[in-house]
Design an enzyme around this catalytic site. Sequence first.
Site, PDB file in Angstrom:
ATOM      1  N   CYS A 101       0.819  -1.221   0.000  1.00 10.77           N
ATOM      2  CA  CYS A 101       0.000   0.000   0.000  1.00 10.77           C
ATOM      3  C   CYS A 101       0.843   1.256   0.000  1.00 10.77           C
ATOM      4  CB  CYS A 101      -0.928   0.012   1.203  1.00 10.77           C
ATOM      5  SG  CYS A 101      -1.859  -1.512   1.324  1.00 10.77           S
ATOM      6  N   HIS A 394      -9.644   2.604  -1.390  1.00  8.10           N
ATOM      7  CA  HIS A 394      -8.196   2.415  -1.297  1.00  8.10           C
ATOM      8  C   HIS A 394      -7.702   1.409  -2.338  1.00  8.10           C
ATOM      9  CE1 HIS A 394      -4.282   1.485   0.170  1.00  8.10           C
ATOM     10  NE2 HIS A 394      -4.616   0.486   0.957  1.00  8.10           N
ATOM     11  N   CYS A 424       0.567   3.252   5.960  1.00  6.63           N
ATOM     12  CA  CYS A 424       0.960   1.924   6.416  1.00  6.63           C
ATOM     13  C   CYS A 424       0.825   0.941   5.266  1.00  6.63           C
ATOM     14  CB  CYS A 424       0.071   1.494   7.580  1.00  6.63           C
ATOM     15  SG  CYS A 424      -1.683   1.490   7.146  1.00  6.63           S
TER      16      CYS A 424
END
Lengths: 437, 465
Positions: A101, A394, A424
Amino acid sequence: MTAAPPPSRAARAVRPVAVVAGNRTPFAKAGGRYAQASAKDLLVAAVDGLVARTGLAGERLGEVVAGAVLKHSRDLNLTREAVLSTALDPATPAYDVSRACATGLETAVLLAGKIALGQVEAGIAGGADSASDAPVAVDEGLRRVLLALNRARTPGARLKALAGLRPGQVVPEFPRNAEARTGLSMGEHAARTAAHWGVSRQAQDELALASHRNLAAAYERGFFDDLLTPYLGLRRDALLRPDTTAEKLAALEPVFGRDLEVPATMTAGNSTPLTDGAAAVLLSTDEWAAERGLDVLAHLVDAQTAAVDHVHRGEGLLTAPVHAVPVLLRRNGLTLDDLDLVEVHEAFASTVLATLAAWEDEEFCRERLGLDGPLGTVDRARLNVAGSSLATGHPFAATGARILATTAKLLAERGGGRALISICAAGGQGIVALVEA
Amino acid sequence: MELPRDPYGDLVRSGPGAAAARRLGLPVPARLRRYAPGQELLTGPALVLRVGAAPLAADVAAWLAAAGARVLDDLDAAGGERLGAVVVDASAARRVPDLARLRELLAPAFRCTAHGGRVLVLGAVPAEAGVPGAGPDGEPGEGFGEGFGDVEGRSVQQALDGLVRTLGKEARGGTTVNLLRVAAGAGAALRSPLEFLLSARAAFVSGQPLLVGPAPAPPPARGRRVVVVTGAARGIGAAIAEVAARDGAHVVCADVAAAGEQLARVANRVRGSALPLDVTAEGAPRALAEHLRRRFGGADAVVHNAGVTRDRSFVNLDESAWDTVLGVNLAAPLRLTAELLRTDGALAPGARFVCLSSINGLAGAKGQANYAASKAGLVGLVQALAEPLARRGMAANAVAPGFIETPMTAAMPPLPREVGRRASSLQQGGLPVDVAEVVAWLASPGAAGVDGQVLRVDGQHLTGA
């Protein structure tokens, strides 16, 4: 290329890196509007929108750096292949990056390094992910059989290879949102961290509500008009719920942490779902931007990565930014109070809240972060002011570029300031960056 | 762009279809010659005819020769070859017998124009022709005394208008007929309008008068020209962007953020830039002015193309349908133009405005009270701006498209669509590129002598003609 002789090596200074513009597709829930679009299609759309807005069609950039987390084997050269489909000069070099990510921000940091060192004048960083178009693999046993069959040169060898076939091998392997070493999903990891820090359900729902409200308000005032290009008829993030309420969020059933001793708090409303989308940012030297009449939104000043040991030491999977931020701030002689804006990626509302709680905890900060006392408190009025991943969704590799572009424009809009970005990532990693205008 | 097909046109242009159509007396639309880079200006020799003193003819002949045309001053010299163009200098015509001379010269030549030929009559500005003593012989007209001016001179020049409009209707094979009214002192400013109207770029302009006057002093040369086109995401706006870019401009393609996907495609295709802009938004004028100033150091041309329709009969038009159309089509160009003119550096020296009006604005159209009002309003806008802008070395003009093959006309019911197509001298709908060519030319420095004009791009449509 200028005719002037190159400066001597010693004279080459580190140059400021400008964030000039950003563009993304609206984000869609997996299986939604972009169900038929590949990560490459999405990346092309994001880059082409950026190229159009900045008038770069036909230009050769120094580098395009991007990546995808859910990646097909055929997409080994995803970014380069995407560039060939954009309006950029086909002679624009490109490469792929993957840091889960953190990919979208990592690409920007890598590109910024090249710009700072004088290796590149301007480039595009970003990422794309299609959870809808995720790669599906054949069963591991079947894969070995097929590879053996491919190696076989005689009929006998082929038969022998085929003898390895088993009925159970027809079931394909879908990618799972699970940690390779723990087998736990990211949500389960986050639920453990939330329980550890005692993050309440109500606090998580409040954060989710604020994310939706902030994002909706930003859309309303046209903030995204020059940060986003509609794609396949979608004009806004499909996950945005401008009319959601605390009551609606409170009514949702918890989905993660149901096997823990404390009550489960994480729901579909305060966790991000699988999402499709892409984002890109244009970085350059100040001079390159000025030559084209492009305004500089902000500068990418510094960045830091960190990793935690979620496997052996039981550290929170998504808490690496907790460790990275103090390092970044100290290196730049800053405290949390010096930040005008703080962008903490909302993988889960609990991740953000656990991060903030850790920085406020004196014992944790002394023992685990090696500080003299608590790192400090993040002023919630400065946190994710234009909404974040809970409301946008996301698409893993796109999130970093989305946040960087949004942050840079927020700083430009307020006429200057300093912002922290914290993201994160799977594998117990994290990346944080400092942006100034 | 996906364009509506013209099955009738295809049929009557085919072998058997053409024979049947001829026998039945049906209209047979010609295939229009359209511009391609590197193309010859004309399809055959140019005949330059002189009525009376014909003070413009020598320059015209020289310019045409320089543009690569074989220039003749006598029809016999053509040796039977079809004429690419006939240019008649009737600018000195002031007396009725001058018209007879014009007929005598032009009629045999008119017969000999090539497919896609051009007939261009050069006249004087009627008001200037009416000034006593302005004519070449310095005499007032017959029968009028002191204080009347040259009534006959003005009448004769106005007569050219009716003549040209008629010839437009009688011309065949895609030949167009236009009238260039040349003001005193226009000089070299005539050259670009002359070449434009003779070229394939003006394929869908016929039966129209256009006035050219003296050009302001040319501004100092800058780099690549910057042309702003509003409503550039599709249709005619996208075509304008393409043509302006083909002619070398950086095109700022503006459209609402919601059209961003198509807009990005257009901007990248023309190697311009995309600007999300809702022209009706409160902050739009400021945003555009600042963008042009900061990013480009000023625009060389601004094309007000963004437009909407909300058709309803007048009595059924509600406030919202009225306000939407007037807001986008008229109020926005007014506000944008005012702000650009107020903002130092938003416009480059010699900047040119082009408004997209409509023949329905000139003639009215059933069910389009709001649209027609807004489009007629734009005519007022350019007329009001003409003189003040000329003093700054700038200009504003409008084009009034007729029936153009766009997604909008494709959505019309078949019968009105077919009637709309055939009800013009060229007996077909125009293409977006036909409008774009005219707009791009009006936006170019070559059109410097053209200011405050409304040019129809309608194949001489019957509506309001």
